[in-house]
Write an enzyme that holds these catalytic residues in place. Sequence first.
Site, PDB file in Angstrom:
ATOM      1  N   ASP A 153     -30.925  50.369 -32.397  1.00  0.00           N
ATOM      2  CA  ASP A 153     -30.842  49.454 -33.552  1.00  0.00           C
ATOM      3  C   ASP A 153     -29.378  49.151 -33.890  1.00  0.00           C
ATOM      4  O   ASP A 153     -29.036  48.025 -34.262  1.00  0.00           O
ATOM      5  CB  ASP A 153     -31.520  50.072 -34.778  1.00  0.00           C
ATOM      6  CG  ASP A 153     -32.948  50.484 -34.517  1.00  0.00           C
ATOM      7  OD1 ASP A 153     -33.790  49.598 -34.317  1.00  0.00           O
ATOM      8  OD2 ASP A 153     -33.213  51.701 -34.500  1.00  0.00           O
ATOM      9  N   GLU A 209     -30.844  38.867 -36.914  1.00  0.00           N
ATOM     10  CA  GLU A 209     -31.798  38.581 -35.841  1.00  0.00           C
ATOM     11  C   GLU A 209     -32.955  37.745 -36.372  1.00  0.00           C
ATOM     12  O   GLU A 209     -33.531  38.043 -37.420  1.00  0.00           O
ATOM     13  CB  GLU A 209     -32.331  39.873 -35.229  1.00  0.00           C
ATOM     14  CG  GLU A 209     -33.199  39.620 -34.013  1.00  0.00           C
ATOM     15  CD  GLU A 209     -33.621  40.905 -33.339  1.00  0.00           C
ATOM     16  OE1 GLU A 209     -33.003  41.255 -32.323  1.00  0.00           O
ATOM     17  OE2 GLU A 209     -34.554  41.553 -33.841  1.00  0.00           O
ATOM     18  N   ASP A 223     -29.803  44.108 -37.444  1.00  0.00           N
ATOM     19  CA  ASP A 223     -31.047  44.154 -36.679  1.00  0.00           C
ATOM     20  C   ASP A 223     -32.107  44.639 -37.658  1.00  0.00           C
ATOM     21  O   ASP A 223     -32.206  45.832 -37.934  1.00  0.00           O
ATOM     22  CB  ASP A 223     -30.899  45.117 -35.497  1.00  0.00           C
ATOM     23  CG  ASP A 223     -32.168  45.230 -34.676  1.00  0.00           C
ATOM     24  OD1 ASP A 223     -32.908  44.239 -34.571  1.00  0.00           O
ATOM     25  OD2 ASP A 223     -32.424  46.327 -34.144  1.00  0.00           O
TER      26      ASP A 223
END
Length: 167
Positions: free
Chosen positions: A145, A71, A10
């Site tokens: 996260d 991501e 992430d």
Amino acid sequence: MDGKLILGIDPGLNTTGYAVIRRLDGAAMHLCEAGVIRSRQRDPMETRLAELHAGVSEVLQAHRVDLMALEQLFSHYERPRTAILMGHARGVICLAASQAGIPVTHFEPTRVKKVITGNGRAPKSQIQQAVKLQLNLTAVPEPADVADAMALSLCGHYLGSGSLAER
């Protein structure tokens, strides 16, 4: 445990979450390591990007990762600066993967949420709970996260198996 390793990331310029999971026989998965890579907001951009690159490279060296699930860039049109900064972070993460010879799959945040929870607009708490259940953890992962990175790893497991079959 001789299954494939999947690294979920992430990305963020200040805080980047990461999670390494191992595919076991069948549908079982095992969390190997998870954490965050941090940079100091007051440092120059190039220093922060170097720290991020070094942190991701360290994780890649510590584990023989077969696939990275990253991501996809997402930004609201009212915040173009955020998209630019995230682009820098994603760039050095992709560079680290390329240098290590690791294929990268990219997932949109709404797709990750849909795959992990069944709801493309799931809140952070729902992602954390779903990850806890799917990885058989004793507590919800913190910070968010890290939970997001775990969700990305799981997406790599569920949707990235074609890439793994070729390796």
